[in-house]
Design an enzyme around this catalytic site. Sequence first.
Site, PDB file in Angstrom:
ATOM      1  N   LEU A 104       0.890  -1.158   0.000  1.00  0.00           N
ATOM      2  CA  LEU A 104       0.000   0.000   0.000  1.00  0.00           C
ATOM      3  C   LEU A 104       0.920   1.197   0.000  1.00  0.00           C
ATOM      4  O   LEU A 104       1.764   1.328   0.893  1.00  0.00           O
ATOM      5  CB  LEU A 104      -0.909  -0.014   1.231  1.00  0.00           C
ATOM      6  CG  LEU A 104      -1.970   1.092   1.323  1.00  0.00           C
ATOM      7  CD1 LEU A 104      -2.917   1.021   0.125  1.00  0.00           C
ATOM      8  CD2 LEU A 104      -2.756   0.971   2.620  1.00  0.00           C
ATOM      9  N   ASP A 105       0.804   2.062  -1.001  1.00  0.00           N
ATOM     10  CA  ASP A 105       1.850   3.058  -1.216  1.00  0.00           C
ATOM     11  C   ASP A 105       2.020   4.019  -0.038  1.00  0.00           C
ATOM     12  O   ASP A 105       1.140   4.173   0.806  1.00  0.00           O
ATOM     13  CB  ASP A 105       1.634   3.811  -2.535  1.00  0.00           C
ATOM     14  CG  ASP A 105       0.521   4.828  -2.483  1.00  0.00           C
ATOM     15  OD1 ASP A 105       0.692   5.852  -1.797  1.00  0.00           O
ATOM     16  OD2 ASP A 105      -0.512   4.622  -3.130  1.00  0.00           O
ATOM     17  N   PHE A 106       3.161   4.647  -0.004  1.00  0.00           N
ATOM     18  CA  PHE A 106       3.632   5.469   1.108  1.00  0.00           C
ATOM     19  C   PHE A 106       2.613   6.513   1.539  1.00  0.00           C
ATOM     20  O   PHE A 106       2.345   6.701   2.736  1.00  0.00           O
ATOM     21  CB  PHE A 106       4.945   6.150   0.699  1.00  0.00           C
ATOM     22  CG  PHE A 106       5.567   7.020   1.755  1.00  0.00           C
ATOM     23  CD1 PHE A 106       6.196   6.467   2.855  1.00  0.00           C
ATOM     24  CD2 PHE A 106       5.545   8.400   1.645  1.00  0.00           C
ATOM     25  CE1 PHE A 106       6.778   7.256   3.837  1.00  0.00           C
ATOM     26  CE2 PHE A 106       6.121   9.211   2.614  1.00  0.00           C
ATOM     27  CZ  PHE A 106       6.745   8.639   3.711  1.00  0.00           C
TER      28      PHE A 106
END
Length: 239
Positions: A104-106
């Site tokens: 899950l992106d930053f």
Amino acid sequence: MQERLQKILAHAGIASRRKAEEIIAEGRVTVNGKAITELGTRADPATDVIRVDGKRIRAVTRFLYVLLNKPKNVMSTSSDPQDRPTVMEYVGTIKERIYPVGRLDFASEGLLILTNDGDFTKWMTKAGVIPKVYHVKVAGKPEEPVLAKLRRGMFLDGERLAPCEITPLKGGDNPWYKVILHQGKNQQIRKMFGVSGHPVEKLRRVRIGFLEDPKLAVGEWRYLNGEEVERFKKEFQKA
């Protein structure tokens, strides 16, 4: 019981099986003090001393499955070369070594599963198997033809994306949408809306397959119960 080394490394959370093969080929693995480079070599994690880069790995004695509500600006990795915060800081009270299932992106927040079960990770991250639901706030109001194009599956980075579901959640100058993805390309939602002229302002994953937990606060985690784990296996393991 003897197993292939790459499978042992994957189950221990060292790397995926493909990456584990690279680690073995690079001579970074020893079994009972002997360096191993031959793929297909077998060992018994219960009786053999297996080390990666000098650090001993141990047999998994129990499988753990954890659901974390990841905060934004946190990496969904076990470590980060830029020393940014990672999800492991939020599950530090767990003694066993676990690792994230997928990414899950930053800049996004929301649900993320962590485990030490390599087989569970393998089929949970298989492309197109498990739908994921997101709540997305975008800049400006996309016209219906723009949304229709996104739903059909637009071309992005030289390939056509799988169709997705997009429905309005909340109106306004910067509206919210519910987006259901059936594939997980890197930062797919951000890129989709970005190239359409409506950059994502906020992104939250709210469901993985059937699993959702609106009572789980950001930064908190809980164990998946046996019923939830078995349901994942029943619905998606052979999909």
